[in-house]
Each structure stands twice: as C-alpha cells, then as structure tokens.
Design a protein around this motif. Sequence first.
Motif, PDB file in Angstrom:
ATOM      1  N   ARG A 184     -57.212 -20.811  34.876  1.00 54.23           N
ATOM      2  CA  ARG A 184     -57.973 -20.286  33.920  1.00 54.23           C
ATOM      3  C   ARG A 184     -57.174 -19.652  32.833  1.00 54.23           C
ATOM      4  O   ARG A 184     -57.553 -19.430  31.762  1.00 54.23           O
ATOM      5  CB  ARG A 184     -58.873 -19.171  34.473  1.00 54.23           C
ATOM      6  CG  ARG A 184     -58.154 -17.782  34.705  1.00 54.23           C
ATOM      7  CD  ARG A 184     -59.161 -16.771  34.815  1.00 54.23           C
ATOM      8  NE  ARG A 184     -60.180 -17.030  36.037  1.00 54.23           N
ATOM      9  CZ  ARG A 184     -59.917 -16.205  37.025  1.00 54.23           C
ATOM     10  NH1 ARG A 184     -58.919 -15.331  37.349  1.00 54.23           N
ATOM     11  NH2 ARG A 184     -60.724 -16.373  38.359  1.00 54.23           N
ATOM     12  N   SER A 185     -55.966 -19.596  33.110  1.00 55.45           N
ATOM     13  CA  SER A 185     -54.932 -18.847  32.182  1.00 55.45           C
ATOM     14  C   SER A 185     -54.759 -19.747  30.829  1.00 55.45           C
ATOM     15  O   SER A 185     -54.554 -19.026  29.732  1.00 55.45           O
ATOM     16  CB  SER A 185     -53.890 -18.358  32.823  1.00 55.45           C
ATOM     17  OG  SER A 185     -53.062 -19.254  33.073  1.00 55.45           O
ATOM     18  N   PRO A 186     -54.244 -20.750  30.896  1.00 57.32           N
ATOM     19  CA  PRO A 186     -54.469 -21.429  29.670  1.00 57.32           C
ATOM     20  C   PRO A 186     -55.478 -21.254  28.696  1.00 57.32           C
ATOM     21  O   PRO A 186     -55.446 -21.487  27.505  1.00 57.32           O
ATOM     22  CB  PRO A 186     -53.978 -23.004  29.950  1.00 57.32           C
ATOM     23  CG  PRO A 186     -53.308 -22.988  31.276  1.00 57.32           C
ATOM     24  CD  PRO A 186     -54.040 -21.881  32.001  1.00 57.32           C
ATOM     25  N   GLU A 187     -56.698 -21.751  29.249  1.00 54.78           N
ATOM     26  CA  GLU A 187     -57.919 -21.473  28.646  1.00 54.78           C
ATOM     27  C   GLU A 187     -58.172 -20.261  27.798  1.00 54.78           C
ATOM     28  O   GLU A 187     -58.459 -19.980  26.722  1.00 54.78           O
ATOM     29  CB  GLU A 187     -59.129 -21.810  29.607  1.00 54.78           C
ATOM     30  CG  GLU A 187     -58.956 -23.351  29.894  1.00 54.78           C
ATOM     31  CD  GLU A 187     -60.654 -23.854  30.243  1.00 54.78           C
ATOM     32  OE1 GLU A 187     -61.344 -22.864  30.171  1.00 54.78           O
ATOM     33  OE2 GLU A 187     -60.578 -25.006  30.450  1.00 54.78           O
ATOM     34  N   ILE A 188     -57.744 -19.156  28.637  1.00 53.97           N
ATOM     35  CA  ILE A 188     -57.814 -17.800  28.123  1.00 53.97           C
ATOM     36  C   ILE A 188     -57.020 -17.494  26.823  1.00 53.97           C
ATOM     37  O   ILE A 188     -57.527 -17.026  25.943  1.00 53.97           O
ATOM     38  CB  ILE A 188     -57.684 -16.650  29.266  1.00 53.97           C
ATOM     39  CG1 ILE A 188     -58.635 -16.531  30.264  1.00 53.97           C
ATOM     40  CG2 ILE A 188     -57.624 -15.248  28.476  1.00 53.97           C
ATOM     41  CD1 ILE A 188     -58.498 -15.866  31.547  1.00 53.97           C
ATOM     42  N   LEU A 189     -55.825 -18.120  27.100  1.00 58.14           N
ATOM     43  CA  LEU A 189     -54.818 -17.907  25.642  1.00 58.14           C
ATOM     44  C   LEU A 189     -55.193 -18.469  24.593  1.00 58.14           C
ATOM     45  O   LEU A 189     -55.361 -18.199  23.607  1.00 58.14           O
ATOM     46  CB  LEU A 189     -53.415 -18.187  26.320  1.00 58.14           C
ATOM     47  CG  LEU A 189     -52.308 -18.257  25.363  1.00 58.14           C
ATOM     48  CD1 LEU A 189     -52.129 -16.976  24.817  1.00 58.14           C
ATOM     49  CD2 LEU A 189     -51.236 -19.131  25.707  1.00 58.14           C
ATOM     50  N   LEU A 190     -55.663 -20.027  24.758  1.00 57.28           N
ATOM     51  CA  LEU A 190     -55.910 -20.862  23.752  1.00 57.28           C
ATOM     52  C   LEU A 190     -57.266 -20.514  23.126  1.00 57.28           C
ATOM     53  O   LEU A 190     -57.401 -20.717  21.856  1.00 57.28           O
ATOM     54  CB  LEU A 190     -55.786 -22.234  23.992  1.00 57.28           C
ATOM     55  CG  LEU A 190     -54.286 -22.703  24.309  1.00 57.28           C
ATOM     56  CD1 LEU A 190     -54.113 -24.009  24.759  1.00 57.28           C
ATOM     57  CD2 LEU A 190     -53.202 -22.417  23.507  1.00 57.28           C
ATOM     58  N   GLU A 191     -58.431 -20.098  23.847  1.00 57.13           N
ATOM     59  CA  GLU A 191     -59.604 -19.706  23.268  1.00 57.13           C
ATOM     60  C   GLU A 191     -59.439 -18.267  22.539  1.00 57.13           C
ATOM     61  O   GLU A 191     -59.761 -18.236  21.428  1.00 57.13           O
ATOM     62  CB  GLU A 191     -60.510 -19.261  24.590  1.00 57.13           C
ATOM     63  CG  GLU A 191     -61.872 -18.819  24.030  1.00 57.13           C
ATOM     64  CD  GLU A 191     -62.884 -18.671  25.094  1.00 57.13           C
ATOM     65  OE1 GLU A 191     -63.933 -18.410  24.870  1.00 57.13           O
ATOM     66  OE2 GLU A 191     -62.188 -18.190  26.172  1.00 57.13           O
ATOM     67  N   ASP A 192     -58.495 -17.617  22.997  1.00 57.08           N
ATOM     68  CA  ASP A 192     -58.074 -16.127  22.236  1.00 57.08           C
ATOM     69  C   ASP A 192     -57.497 -16.655  20.662  1.00 57.08           C
ATOM     70  O   ASP A 192     -57.959 -16.153  19.675  1.00 57.08           O
ATOM     71  CB  ASP A 192     -57.358 -15.333  23.052  1.00 57.08           C
ATOM     72  CG  ASP A 192     -57.599 -13.810  22.507  1.00 57.08           C
ATOM     73  OD1 ASP A 192     -58.700 -13.588  22.397  1.00 57.08           O
ATOM     74  OD2 ASP A 192     -56.626 -12.970  22.179  1.00 57.08           O
ATOM     75  N   ILE A 193     -56.632 -17.674  20.931  1.00 55.74           N
ATOM     76  CA  ILE A 193     -55.828 -18.134  19.722  1.00 55.74           C
ATOM     77  C   ILE A 193     -56.809 -18.799  18.628  1.00 55.74           C
ATOM     78  O   ILE A 193     -56.724 -18.319  17.380  1.00 55.74           O
ATOM     79  CB  ILE A 193     -54.879 -18.923  20.058  1.00 55.74           C
ATOM     80  CG1 ILE A 193     -53.617 -18.004  20.462  1.00 55.74           C
ATOM     81  CG2 ILE A 193     -54.187 -19.739  18.729  1.00 55.74           C
ATOM     82  CD1 ILE A 193     -52.280 -18.729  21.029  1.00 55.74           C
TER      83      ILE A 193
END
Length: 365
Positions: free
Chosen positions: A324-333
Amino acid sequence: MAKKLKALLIGDAMIVGSEFQLAAQKYLSGFTSEVKVSDWEPDWQKLQARRLEVEKKGPEIEEVDALIKAEGKDAELLAGLFLPISSKVFDAMPNLKIAGVSRAGLENVNVKEATKRGILVFNIEGRNAEAVSDFAVGLMLSECRNIARAHFAIKNGQWRKAFSNSSWVPELKGKNVGIVGFGYIGRLVAQKLSGFGVNILVYDPFVKPEDVSAAGATLVEKDKLFSDSDFISLHARMSESTKNMVGAKELGLMKSTAYLINTGRAGLVDEQALLSVLREKKIAGAGLDVFLDEPLKPDSEFLTLDNVTLSTHIAGTTKEALTRSPEILLEDISKLLQGQKPRFVINKEVLEQPAFKEWLAGVQQ
C-alpha cells in the motif's frame, strides 16, 4: 496547457520500482510526460546493511544512484523507499521540485538541504502502523509468556517448563502498560491492548492531554511511566533529542518484574545499559526487533541471554504494509498537483516560496 513532469521512481529489495510504477500509473498519469524506474539496492541482505548505515549516519554517506546520474538532470519528481536523497542527489537533479519516500522515517532524506533549495519533501505515516502495533503486542506476549523460548526448546529436544520468570509469569489483565510516544502506532497499541483489561500510561511531551484521555489512557511524566509500568513499549520518533532516551536512569526505575519492548528504533535505548540490567536480571526481560548492529554479530551478548526475545527487524513487514505504501505516497503527491491539500508534506514552508508557487501553478493549469 499544464506542464507535464519527468519522474524518477527508485525502489529497492523491499518495495521494487515496478510497484512505484504501478502506483504512478494510477495516480500520476495525467501529470507525467516520462517516468523512469529502477531499484537502488535489489539485494535484500545488502539493503538491510546499507539502510541501517544511512539511518545512523544520514544520506550523505551514499553515492548518487545510477538512474539519477543518467536521467536526473531534467526530472522534477523523485520517489522511493530507502533511496538516500542527499545534497549530492539535489546537485544531480537541478530541476527537482518534489522528493518523496514511502515510509514514516526521514533518515534517508536531507530535509534541511531540500528546504533550502525549494524542494518539497513528502513521507507517509501509517504505512506499517497496523503491522508494527500488532507485532508489539505479540512480542510483549511472547517475551513474558516464554513462547519463543518454549518453541526453541521443543525444536532442540527439550520439554522446558522452567524459565527465568517462572515465579511471576504474568497475565496482562490489570497490569500497567507504558507507551512511550503516542503517535499513530502508539495509539493503535493502546487500542489493541484495551481488550486485555490493562491500564495504559503514556509519555509523550508533544501530545495533547485530551487526546490521551480520549484513548482511555493516562498521561504521565517519563520517570513515573518507567517506575509504575509492568510493560513498556517504545514508539517515539528517532531524533537527536530522543537518542538514548532510555538509559541507565530510566532502566533503573523499572520494576524487577517489568518488561521493555522495542519495535521502534534501536537508538532510543542505550544498548549497553539494557544489556547490563538484563544480565543482572534487574528487569524481567525485553522483546527487541531493532538493534544498533543488524544483523547481530555472532559475539553479541544478546545471544547469550535467556530473558530476551529477539526478532530480525520485521515488525513493519507485512504484505499490506509494503504494497500500500507507494500508493499512499503518490496519491498524496497527486492531491497537491490537483490543487488539493496533501496530508504528508514535511517542509510546508516550501509551499510559500515564490519559485515553488510559480512552478506548481504551471503544473496545476
């Protein structure tokens, strides 16, 4: 017409670059003209050694990644996990505007230099909070109930019944559990322990008292937490101010029947002081997932002690935490690029810098 960005996505053995690429396709496809992908350190064992050194000494100790050298000159977005993001990286990426890591820790990012250069830094919180909080409770039970020691004995042909804490093996009900650091993970530990009927004590100089009360816990000073707790679980952030925050004084305040659990950072604890109280049985035991030297050296004294449960820095490593972590990061960006308010910006002052505002306006058009 809005400006399109070139992005570099650099994974490693824990989260490979292709996972970041999938997340970018989901959240950044409308903002990127070109995406380059690689892995900083694809070997698992080497990654553990290199990331630990970076966490101890900072990102400046590492050389610039090959993809950054080759493709970084005109890239404006950089994302990864344990990739060292140093002043040398910024030199190689003169157009960089956003740097993000898909983890809560920022030891691998030179945030001060990024801010000076007008580069917005993202991290994420909560990536492995469920995983670490689960593990902390499990490690607490494993150590005080001798689960790992009994398993090891059976595997080695012994039916062991006697342990160093045999005369006071505890139940959790009615015990005081001290939580040092009441961020997302600390609060989840408190929530998960509530079903055991424990009393939760909290030490965190930055938390609001009403937030502690709302969680059914009691805010106390550090000395009182160490003197009154039957279990102490460490969840504070690692910084210069928290380095060795658990030293000889704090350990000396603990009950002889109390346990220390560390799934946070090894640097929070004076390791020699901890070895001393364990060796002399001044506390009942410890459950440790983090160490100053990883992997432990063959002559580590921890390997000789019978009142400690050891694990291999795996508290935060679950399938869900990693995927889940890449999605959390790039969604926030992507929220920032869409003109929405992101959750995980570290150096918010960059958002007010004229050059960054002008750049962002060009992307958001």
